[in-house]
Design a protein around this motif. Structure first.
Motif, PDB file in Angstrom:
ATOM      1  N   GLU A 170       0.830  -1.207   0.000  1.00  0.00           N
ATOM      2  CA  GLU A 170       0.000   0.000   0.000  1.00  0.00           C
ATOM      3  C   GLU A 170       0.868   1.262   0.000  1.00  0.00           C
ATOM      4  O   GLU A 170       0.630   2.192  -0.768  1.00  0.00           O
ATOM      5  CB  GLU A 170      -0.883  -0.024   1.253  1.00  0.00           C
ATOM      6  N   ARG A 171       1.900   1.281   0.840  1.00  0.00           N
ATOM      7  CA  ARG A 171       2.788   2.456   0.884  1.00  0.00           C
ATOM      8  C   ARG A 171       3.602   2.580  -0.394  1.00  0.00           C
ATOM      9  O   ARG A 171       3.862   3.685  -0.868  1.00  0.00           O
ATOM     10  CB  ARG A 171       3.734   2.388   2.097  1.00  0.00           C
ATOM     11  N   LEU A 172       3.995   1.446  -0.950  1.00  0.00           N
ATOM     12  CA  LEU A 172       4.813   1.471  -2.155  1.00  0.00           C
ATOM     13  C   LEU A 172       4.020   1.943  -3.369  1.00  0.00           C
ATOM     14  O   LEU A 172       4.564   2.613  -4.254  1.00  0.00           O
ATOM     15  CB  LEU A 172       5.402   0.081  -2.414  1.00  0.00           C
ATOM     16  N   LEU A 173       2.740   1.622  -3.396  1.00  0.00           N
ATOM     17  CA  LEU A 173       1.893   2.017  -4.523  1.00  0.00           C
ATOM     18  C   LEU A 173       1.899   3.533  -4.738  1.00  0.00           C
ATOM     19  O   LEU A 173       1.903   4.011  -5.869  1.00  0.00           O
ATOM     20  CB  LEU A 173       0.462   1.514  -4.290  1.00  0.00           C
ATOM     21  N   VAL A 174       1.933   4.285  -3.659  1.00  0.00           N
ATOM     22  CA  VAL A 174       1.999   5.750  -3.751  1.00  0.00           C
ATOM     23  C   VAL A 174       3.229   6.164  -4.555  1.00  0.00           C
ATOM     24  O   VAL A 174       3.155   7.047  -5.421  1.00  0.00           O
ATOM     25  CB  VAL A 174       2.038   6.373  -2.330  1.00  0.00           C
ATOM     26  N   GLU A 175       4.349   5.503  -4.276  1.00  0.00           N
ATOM     27  CA  GLU A 175       5.597   5.814  -4.990  1.00  0.00           C
ATOM     28  C   GLU A 175       5.543   5.334  -6.438  1.00  0.00           C
ATOM     29  O   GLU A 175       6.037   6.009  -7.338  1.00  0.00           O
ATOM     30  CB  GLU A 175       6.798   5.176  -4.268  1.00  0.00           C
ATOM     31  N   GLU A 176       4.942   4.164  -6.655  1.00  0.00           N
ATOM     32  CA  GLU A 176       4.795   3.668  -8.031  1.00  0.00           C
ATOM     33  C   GLU A 176       4.028   4.685  -8.871  1.00  0.00           C
ATOM     34  O   GLU A 176       4.415   5.011  -9.995  1.00  0.00           O
ATOM     35  CB  GLU A 176       4.059   2.321  -8.042  1.00  0.00           C
ATOM     36  N   HIS A 177       2.926   5.184  -8.308  1.00  0.00           N
ATOM     37  CA  HIS A 177       2.084   6.134  -9.045  1.00  0.00           C
ATOM     38  C   HIS A 177       2.809   7.454  -9.290  1.00  0.00           C
ATOM     39  O   HIS A 177       2.481   8.179 -10.224  1.00  0.00           O
ATOM     40  CB  HIS A 177       0.784   6.387  -8.281  1.00  0.00           C
ATOM     41  N   ARG A 178       3.799   7.752  -8.469  1.00  0.00           N
ATOM     42  CA  ARG A 178       4.574   8.990  -8.632  1.00  0.00           C
ATOM     43  C   ARG A 178       5.663   8.811  -9.705  1.00  0.00           C
ATOM     44  O   ARG A 178       5.823   9.676 -10.585  1.00  0.00           O
ATOM     45  CB  ARG A 178       5.209   9.366  -7.290  1.00  0.00           C
ATOM     46  N   ILE A 179       6.404   7.682  -9.645  1.00  0.00           N
ATOM     47  CA  ILE A 179       7.563   7.582 -10.550  1.00  0.00           C
ATOM     48  C   ILE A 179       7.225   7.064 -11.941  1.00  0.00           C
ATOM     49  O   ILE A 179       7.946   7.361 -12.888  1.00  0.00           O
ATOM     50  CB  ILE A 179       8.733   6.773  -9.942  1.00  0.00           C
ATOM     51  N   TYR A 180       6.120   6.305 -12.088  1.00  0.00           N
ATOM     52  CA  TYR A 180       5.850   5.748 -13.423  1.00  0.00           C
ATOM     53  C   TYR A 180       5.565   6.855 -14.447  1.00  0.00           C
ATOM     54  O   TYR A 180       6.179   6.879 -15.524  1.00  0.00           O
ATOM     55  CB  TYR A 180       4.723   4.716 -13.371  1.00  0.00           C
ATOM     56  N   PRO A 181       4.710   7.825 -14.127  1.00  0.00           N
ATOM     57  CA  PRO A 181       4.497   8.908 -15.102  1.00  0.00           C
ATOM     58  C   PRO A 181       5.780   9.696 -15.398  1.00  0.00           C
ATOM     59  O   PRO A 181       6.020  10.111 -16.530  1.00  0.00           O
ATOM     60  CB  PRO A 181       3.453   9.802 -14.425  1.00  0.00           C
ATOM     61  N   GLU A 182       6.620   9.876 -14.378  1.00  0.00           N
ATOM     62  CA  GLU A 182       7.873  10.607 -14.572  1.00  0.00           C
ATOM     63  C   GLU A 182       8.824   9.819 -15.472  1.00  0.00           C
ATOM     64  O   GLU A 182       9.468  10.371 -16.362  1.00  0.00           O
ATOM     65  CB  GLU A 182       8.523  10.896 -13.215  1.00  0.00           C
ATOM     66  N   ALA A 183       8.900   8.500 -15.265  1.00  0.00           N
ATOM     67  CA  ALA A 183       9.767   7.660 -16.102  1.00  0.00           C
ATOM     68  C   ALA A 183       9.270   7.647 -17.551  1.00  0.00           C
ATOM     69  O   ALA A 183      10.076   7.688 -18.489  1.00  0.00           O
ATOM     70  CB  ALA A 183       9.812   6.239 -15.544  1.00  0.00           C
ATOM     71  N   LEU A 184       7.957   7.598 -17.740  1.00  0.00           N
ATOM     72  CA  LEU A 184       7.412   7.627 -19.106  1.00  0.00           C
ATOM     73  C   LEU A 184       7.735   8.963 -19.773  1.00  0.00           C
ATOM     74  O   LEU A 184       8.097   9.000 -20.949  1.00  0.00           O
ATOM     75  CB  LEU A 184       5.901   7.366 -19.105  1.00  0.00           C
ATOM     76  N   ARG A 185       7.635  10.033 -19.019  1.00  0.00           N
ATOM     77  CA  ARG A 185       7.995  11.352 -19.557  1.00  0.00           C
ATOM     78  C   ARG A 185       9.464  11.346 -20.020  1.00  0.00           C
ATOM     79  O   ARG A 185       9.784  11.820 -21.113  1.00  0.00           O
ATOM     80  CB  ARG A 185       7.794  12.431 -18.489  1.00  0.00           C
ATOM     81  N   MET A 186      10.347  10.787 -19.193  1.00  0.00           N
ATOM     82  CA  MET A 186      11.773  10.717 -19.543  1.00  0.00           C
ATOM     83  C   MET A 186      11.984   9.878 -20.803  1.00  0.00           C
ATOM     84  O   MET A 186      12.775  10.241 -21.685  1.00  0.00           O
ATOM     85  CB  MET A 186      12.566  10.111 -18.373  1.00  0.00           C
ATOM     86  N   LEU A 187      11.265   8.768 -20.899  1.00  0.00           N
ATOM     87  CA  LEU A 187      11.405   7.865 -22.040  1.00  0.00           C
ATOM     88  C   LEU A 187      10.973   8.551 -23.337  1.00  0.00           C
ATOM     89  O   LEU A 187      11.724   8.569 -24.316  1.00  0.00           O
ATOM     90  CB  LEU A 187      10.578   6.607 -21.814  1.00  0.00           C
ATOM     91  N   VAL A 188       9.761   9.085 -23.356  1.00  0.00           N
ATOM     92  CA  VAL A 188       9.241   9.627 -24.623  1.00  0.00           C
ATOM     93  C   VAL A 188       9.912  10.935 -25.021  1.00  0.00           C
ATOM     94  O   VAL A 188       9.919  11.302 -26.192  1.00  0.00           O
ATOM     95  CB  VAL A 188       7.690   9.782 -24.611  1.00  0.00           C
ATOM     96  N   SER A 189      10.522  11.638 -24.043  1.00  0.00           N
ATOM     97  CA  SER A 189      11.213  12.882 -24.395  1.00  0.00           C
ATOM     98  C   SER A 189      12.682  12.630 -24.735  1.00  0.00           C
ATOM     99  O   SER A 189      13.432  13.563 -24.998  1.00  0.00           O
ATOM    100  CB  SER A 189      11.086  13.891 -23.260  1.00  0.00           C
ATOM    101  N   GLY A 190      13.094  11.350 -24.691  1.00  0.00           N
ATOM    102  CA  GLY A 190      14.463  11.005 -25.079  1.00  0.00           C
ATOM    103  C   GLY A 190      15.496  11.136 -23.976  1.00  0.00           C
ATOM    104  O   GLY A 190      16.693  10.956 -24.215  1.00  0.00           O
ATOM    105  N   LYS A 191      15.072  11.460 -22.739  1.00  0.00           N
ATOM    106  CA  LYS A 191      16.033  11.582 -21.628  1.00  0.00           C
ATOM    107  C   LYS A 191      16.464  10.205 -21.117  1.00  0.00           C
ATOM    108  O   LYS A 191      17.507  10.088 -20.477  1.00  0.00           O
ATOM    109  CB  LYS A 191      15.401  12.377 -20.479  1.00  0.00           C
ATOM    110  N   ALA A 192      15.634   9.191 -21.330  1.00  0.00           N
ATOM    111  CA  ALA A 192      15.993   7.825 -20.938  1.00  0.00           C
ATOM    112  C   ALA A 192      16.063   6.976 -22.204  1.00  0.00           C
ATOM    113  O   ALA A 192      15.104   6.935 -22.973  1.00  0.00           O
ATOM    114  CB  ALA A 192      14.941   7.254 -19.984  1.00  0.00           C
ATOM    115  N   LYS A 193      17.216   6.352 -22.409  1.00  0.00           N
ATOM    116  CA  LYS A 193      17.398   5.509 -23.607  1.00  0.00           C
ATOM    117  C   LYS A 193      18.010   4.195 -23.191  1.00  0.00           C
ATOM    118  O   LYS A 193      18.824   4.151 -22.265  1.00  0.00           O
ATOM    119  CB  LYS A 193      18.334   6.190 -24.604  1.00  0.00           C
ATOM    120  N   LEU A 194      17.657   3.147 -23.897  1.00  0.00           N
ATOM    121  CA  LEU A 194      18.230   1.821 -23.626  1.00  0.00           C
ATOM    122  C   LEU A 194      19.639   1.784 -24.217  1.00  0.00           C
ATOM    123  O   LEU A 194      19.826   2.089 -25.368  1.00  0.00           O
ATOM    124  CB  LEU A 194      17.348   0.723 -24.248  1.00  0.00           C
TER     125      LEU A 194
END
Length: 194
Positions: A170-194
């Protein structure tokens, strides 16, 4: 700004999916959620997606003679939605190498542990059994090895005396909901690359 087209794969209620949908409502968010695909027709997240005007589809792997045929059909659906990126949000199937390689660098997952620790299932139970002082979640690139792709973002939470797998989740879910949108933003804007 041309927003990137994202599909989300789910198996259940889709709380991380809902967090991504919510983030994508912001006019300056670089991605739009165009489709939600589930391997379970009863997944509650499909209703949430439909209520938000997002295309949905469900496919039961058991209806296909092979995993390859199941995944080929998934690919056809994703291509019909003209998807640029794929997010796994509680999608409880191990994906085949061909499917993973087709989306390599464009498919991410959120995992409820500080990878590389606790790959696979029952992460909260295993963390508690080991007596760790902190636990967390990881958004990572999906690669052919289970939960082995490089991390994009992680969040940490303390483990308290008396924590159960449920309180930790339950406590971790709060963090999941916070970082997943941020990680997707990084991915689609090219800041995160494989």
């Amino acid at each position: 700004m041309t927003r990137k087209r994202v599909a989300i794969l789910i198996s259940g209620r889709g709380s991380n999916m809902a967090a991504l949908i919510e983030a994508a409502r912001a006019p300056d968010y670089p991605a739009e959620i165009v489709g939600v695909l589930s391997n379970r027709a009863a997944a509650a997240g499909l209703e949430t997606a439909a209520a938000n005007g997002i295309a949905t589809a469900s496919l039961a792997q058991s209806k296909f003679p092979s995993r390859d045929m199941f995944e080929d059909t998934m690919t056809q659906i994703l291509e019909s939605w003209e998807v640029d990126y794929v997010c796994l949000a509680g999608f409880m199937r191990i994906l085949g190498e061909d499917f993973v390689n087709r989306w390599l660098g464009r498919m991410v997952n959120i995992h409820p542990s500080l990878l590389p620790a606790y790959k696979g299932l029952h992460t909260h139970e295993r963390a508690l059994a080991d007596g760790v002082s902190e636990h967390g979640c990881t958004v990572h690139f999906v690669t052919p090895g289970l939960d082995e792709g490089p991390a994009i973002l992680q969040a940490r939470i303390p483990v308290f005396a008396g924590d159960t797998p449920e309180t930790l989740a339950e406590r971790l879910l709060v963090e999941e909901h916070r970082i997943y949108p941020e990680a997707l933003r990084m991915l689609v804007s090219g800041k995160a690359k494989l």
